[in-house]
Design a protein around this motif. Structure first.
Motif, PDB file in Angstrom:
ATOM      1  N   THR A 186       3.918   1.953  49.818  1.00 34.44           N
ATOM      2  CA  THR A 186       4.826   2.216  49.373  1.00 34.44           C
ATOM      3  C   THR A 186       5.594   1.580  47.922  1.00 34.44           C
ATOM      4  OG1 THR A 186       5.875   3.327  50.997  1.00 34.44           O
ATOM      5  CG2 THR A 186       7.638   2.585  49.052  1.00 34.44           C
ATOM      6  N   PRO A 187       6.076  -0.370  48.425  1.00 35.84           N
ATOM      7  CA  PRO A 187       5.851  -1.421  47.663  1.00 35.84           C
ATOM      8  C   PRO A 187       4.496  -1.450  46.925  1.00 35.84           C
ATOM      9  CG  PRO A 187       6.854  -1.907  49.771  1.00 35.84           C
ATOM     10  CD  PRO A 187       6.201  -0.332  49.970  1.00 35.84           C
ATOM     11  N   LYS A 188       3.951  -1.448  47.034  1.00 33.02           N
ATOM     12  CA  LYS A 188       2.567  -1.472  46.107  1.00 33.02           C
ATOM     13  C   LYS A 188       2.215  -0.423  45.112  1.00 33.02           C
ATOM     14  CE  LYS A 188      -2.331  -2.259  46.789  1.00 33.02           C
ATOM     15  NZ  LYS A 188      -3.179  -2.350  47.297  1.00 33.02           N
ATOM     16  N   ASP A 189       2.910   0.596  45.888  1.00 32.71           N
ATOM     17  CA  ASP A 189       2.846   2.133  45.434  1.00 32.71           C
ATOM     18  C   ASP A 189       3.466   1.782  43.766  1.00 32.71           C
ATOM     19  OD1 ASP A 189       0.653   3.313  46.383  1.00 32.71           O
ATOM     20  OD2 ASP A 189       1.684   4.422  47.371  1.00 32.71           O
ATOM     21  N   LEU A 190       4.938   1.485  44.066  1.00 32.64           N
ATOM     22  CA  LEU A 190       5.574   1.703  43.376  1.00 32.64           C
ATOM     23  C   LEU A 190       6.087   0.721  42.517  1.00 32.64           C
ATOM     24  CD1 LEU A 190       9.161   1.456  45.534  1.00 32.64           C
ATOM     25  CD2 LEU A 190       7.912   3.219  44.283  1.00 32.64           C
ATOM     26  N   ASP A 191       5.213  -0.810  42.457  1.00 33.89           N
ATOM     27  CA  ASP A 191       4.592  -1.379  41.895  1.00 33.89           C
ATOM     28  C   ASP A 191       3.561  -1.022  40.619  1.00 33.89           C
ATOM     29  OD1 ASP A 191       5.386  -3.394  42.495  1.00 33.89           O
ATOM     30  OD2 ASP A 191       4.374  -4.890  43.710  1.00 33.89           O
ATOM     31  N   ILE A 192       2.519  -0.258  40.765  1.00 36.66           N
ATOM     32  CA  ILE A 192       1.319   0.515  39.891  1.00 36.66           C
ATOM     33  C   ILE A 192       1.808   1.650  39.405  1.00 36.66           C
ATOM     34  CG2 ILE A 192      -0.457  -0.582  41.211  1.00 36.66           C
ATOM     35  CD1 ILE A 192      -1.252   2.473  42.244  1.00 36.66           C
ATOM     36  N   TYR A 193       3.483   2.073  39.747  1.00 38.40           N
ATOM     37  CA  TYR A 193       3.522   3.077  39.044  1.00 38.40           C
ATOM     38  C   TYR A 193       3.301   3.171  38.073  1.00 38.40           C
ATOM     39  CZ  TYR A 193       6.805   7.832  38.237  1.00 38.40           C
ATOM     40  OH  TYR A 193       6.907   8.552  37.848  1.00 38.40           O
ATOM     41  N   PRO A 194       4.728   2.275  36.741  1.00 35.35           N
ATOM     42  CA  PRO A 194       4.346   2.602  35.553  1.00 35.35           C
ATOM     43  C   PRO A 194       2.992   2.449  35.378  1.00 35.35           C
ATOM     44  CG  PRO A 194       5.795   0.307  35.813  1.00 35.35           C
ATOM     45  CD  PRO A 194       5.102   0.613  37.588  1.00 35.35           C
ATOM     46  N   ALA A 195       1.765   1.934  35.107  1.00 33.02           N
ATOM     47  CA  ALA A 195       0.538   1.900  35.004  1.00 33.02           C
ATOM     48  C   ALA A 195      -0.036   3.241  35.162  1.00 33.02           C
ATOM     49  CB  ALA A 195       0.315   0.801  35.308  1.00 33.02           C
ATOM     50  N   PHE A 196       0.489   3.900  36.434  1.00 32.17           N
ATOM     51  CA  PHE A 196      -0.149   4.944  36.775  1.00 32.17           C
ATOM     52  C   PHE A 196       0.885   6.017  35.951  1.00 32.17           C
ATOM     53  CE2 PHE A 196       1.685   9.156  38.591  1.00 32.17           C
ATOM     54  CZ  PHE A 196       0.561   9.656  39.322  1.00 32.17           C
ATOM     55  N   GLN A 197       1.775   5.742  35.268  1.00 26.64           N
ATOM     56  CA  GLN A 197       2.435   7.239  34.434  1.00 26.64           C
ATOM     57  C   GLN A 197       1.442   6.307  33.027  1.00 26.64           C
ATOM     58  OE1 GLN A 197       4.119   9.297  35.140  1.00 26.64           O
ATOM     59  NE2 GLN A 197       6.026   9.096  34.678  1.00 26.64           N
ATOM     60  N   ASP A 198       1.442   4.818  32.441  1.00 27.53           N
ATOM     61  CA  ASP A 198       0.423   5.205  31.292  1.00 27.53           C
ATOM     62  C   ASP A 198      -0.995   6.048  31.277  1.00 27.53           C
ATOM     63  OD1 ASP A 198       2.410   3.552  30.747  1.00 27.53           O
ATOM     64  OD2 ASP A 198       1.838   1.770  30.725  1.00 27.53           O
ATOM     65  N   VAL A 199      -0.961   6.583  32.982  1.00 24.66           N
ATOM     66  CA  VAL A 199      -3.298   6.535  32.959  1.00 24.66           C
ATOM     67  C   VAL A 199      -2.473   8.079  32.840  1.00 24.66           C
ATOM     68  CG1 VAL A 199      -4.664   7.252  34.324  1.00 24.66           C
ATOM     69  CG2 VAL A 199      -3.575   4.894  33.945  1.00 24.66           C
ATOM     70  N   ASN A 200      -1.823   8.317  33.508  1.00 23.23           N
ATOM     71  CA  ASN A 200      -1.173  10.134  33.102  1.00 23.23           C
ATOM     72  C   ASN A 200      -0.610  10.644  32.071  1.00 23.23           C
ATOM     73  OD1 ASN A 200      -1.100  12.391  35.545  1.00 23.23           O
ATOM     74  ND2 ASN A 200       1.497  11.852  34.829  1.00 23.23           N
ATOM     75  N   VAL A 201       0.085   9.536  31.114  1.00 23.79           N
ATOM     76  CA  VAL A 201      -0.012  10.004  29.627  1.00 23.79           C
ATOM     77  C   VAL A 201      -1.146  10.653  28.832  1.00 23.79           C
ATOM     78  CG1 VAL A 201       1.099   8.993  27.022  1.00 23.79           C
ATOM     79  CG2 VAL A 201       2.446   9.035  29.040  1.00 23.79           C
ATOM     80  N   VAL A 202      -2.448   9.103  28.999  1.00 25.42           N
ATOM     81  CA  VAL A 202      -3.805   9.655  28.192  1.00 25.42           C
ATOM     82  C   VAL A 202      -4.215  10.606  28.803  1.00 25.42           C
ATOM     83  CG1 VAL A 202      -5.820   8.678  28.750  1.00 25.42           C
ATOM     84  CG2 VAL A 202      -3.884   7.196  28.405  1.00 25.42           C
ATOM     85  N   VAL A 203      -4.400  10.994  30.614  1.00 28.76           N
ATOM     86  CA  VAL A 203      -5.308  12.325  30.735  1.00 28.76           C
ATOM     87  C   VAL A 203      -4.445  13.297  29.864  1.00 28.76           C
ATOM     88  CG1 VAL A 203      -6.044  13.350  32.864  1.00 28.76           C
ATOM     89  CG2 VAL A 203      -6.120  11.181  32.488  1.00 28.76           C
ATOM     90  N   ILE A 204      -2.932  13.645  30.551  1.00 32.63           N
ATOM     91  CA  ILE A 204      -2.064  14.869  30.023  1.00 32.63           C
ATOM     92  C   ILE A 204      -2.327  15.041  28.724  1.00 32.63           C
ATOM     93  CG2 ILE A 204      -0.909  16.307  31.160  1.00 32.63           C
ATOM     94  CD1 ILE A 204      -2.175  16.326  33.229  1.00 32.63           C
ATOM     95  N   LEU A 205      -1.743  14.529  28.620  1.00 28.97           N
ATOM     96  CA  LEU A 205      -1.063  14.660  26.983  1.00 28.97           C
ATOM     97  C   LEU A 205      -2.141  13.978  25.927  1.00 28.97           C
ATOM     98  CD1 LEU A 205       1.947  14.994  24.929  1.00 28.97           C
ATOM     99  CD2 LEU A 205       2.450  12.822  25.631  1.00 28.97           C
TER     100      LEU A 205
END
Length: 368
Positions: A39-58
């Protein structure tokens, strides 16, 4: 002579989606488990995960919304195949890369890799934009995700290519898979640009908005899976420099290619009998190949000191992206042939690039 009215997808599309979702839920329930300890490791990459999500979806959703009568379908179908494709990608990658005794553990990192993998499908769909119905796109997504994950597995397991590098081949794979499928769906009426295939001011603005979102978040897309902090920093900086130079060069070349010196949103065309609606070949394929070749050149320069093993290692790097291209073309060719069968309820060419074939518009007449 076939009917000009598109075949109804009322039974086929809901049945396919519900069947896939039911199968996904059952497989996740019986074969996968959450990796609670990460969980802590996942939270560390969440901001970058959201960036990738913006690229893929939006980013991709708006980037390809340039057809003036196909905007609903461009954004809506992209969301559909991205959402289904990510689930399938997590399953396939879990079985290929993480299978062991007991249940396969998944985390946000798994979803992140699935989101990057499904980008191959979104690139391929760009070549088929306006010509394939949702059922065809969903089946193509299922096949392509499995094929791309398999090519990655071969690269990582046998050629010992870094996982991050194998995922960056997504541009090459998606492009040539899509072009191979598009070759089968070519229609003679597509040789000349039809009125519905054109853009207008609003659709071009939406497309430019998508391009800007992709531009902003692309450094995160390229660097998110790199573990070493120094290498990740270099990837972010190098990506930013590359897209900055590319943007400036695009303005210069666009102005240079027109006699009146005016800038256009597009300025390159294909001459083969492949109808590439949004130009994925020069948008993703050629840059992907160029990047792979430059990567080999830089690899040779950096590793020049170890001359004894240099030839073998360089050959591995070349073989990696060539294998990816070959698998993409081969599986795309087979998939395109299968998608020509009548059971897919293929859209008549007269209804290409038209939202009304799929979407209900209360303010318009029911006949079209």
């Amino acid at each position: 002579m076939g009917s000009d009215y598109p075949p109804s997808l009322r039974c086929g599309l809901p049945g396919l989606i519900l069947s896939l979702e039911t199968a996904f839920i059952l497989i996740f329930w019986f074969c996968f488990s959450n990796e609670s300890g990460s969980t802590p490791k996942d939270l560390d990459i969440y901001p970058a995960f959201q960036d990738v999500n913006v690229v893929v979806i939006l980013g991709f959703g708006f980037l390809l919304a340039f057809l003036k009568r196909y905007g609903f379908s461009s954004t809506g179908f992209y969301l559909l195949i991205a959402a289904l494709g990510v689930q399938w990608a997590v399953l396939v990658e879990g079985f290929l890369f993480s299978s062991s005794a007991g249940k396969i553990k998944i985390s946000l990192h798994s979803i992140l890799k699935g989101s990057i993998s499904v980008t191959a499908v979104l690139i391929s769909a760009g070549a088929l934009l306006g010509k394939a119905n949702p059922i065809q796109l969903i089946w193509m997504a299922m096949v392509e995700v499995a094929a791309f994950s398999t090519s990655r597995w071969i690269n990582v397991k046998f050629l010992k290519v870094e996982e991050h590098t194998s995922l960056m081949h997504v541009h090459i794979f998606g492009t040539y898979f899509g072009l191979a499928v598009s070759w089968w769906l070519y229609h003679s009426s597509l040789s000349e640009r039809v009125e519905k295939e054109r853009s207008n001011l609003i659709s071009d603005l939406f497309s430019m908005l998508g391009a800007l979102f992709v531009w902003m978040f692309w450094p995160s897309f390229n660097s998110v899976l790199i573990v070493d902090l120094m290498e990740r920093r270099n990837a972010i900086c190098n990506t930013y420099y590359a897209i900055a130079v590319s943007a400036v060069a695009a303005f210069a070349l666009s102005s240079l290619s027109r006699r009146n010196g005016k800038i256009r949103m597009t300025y390159l065309n294909l001459v083969l009998k492949i109808h590439d609606t949004c130009g994925v070949h020069y948008m993703f394929g050629l840059p992907g190949l160029l990047g792979a070749i430059v990567n080999v050149i830089l690899f040779i320069i950096i590793k020049w000191a170890s001359l004894s093993s240099l030839g073998y290692l360089a050959l591995i790097e070349v073989g990696s992206f060539m294998l990816t291209t070959a698998i993409g073309l081969g599986t795309g060719f087979i998939t395109g042939f299968i998608l020509t069968f009548k059971l897919w309820k293929t859209l008549p060419a007269s209804k290409y690039f038209d939202d009304q074939a799929y979407w209900e518009f209360p303010h318009l007449a029911s006949r079209f």
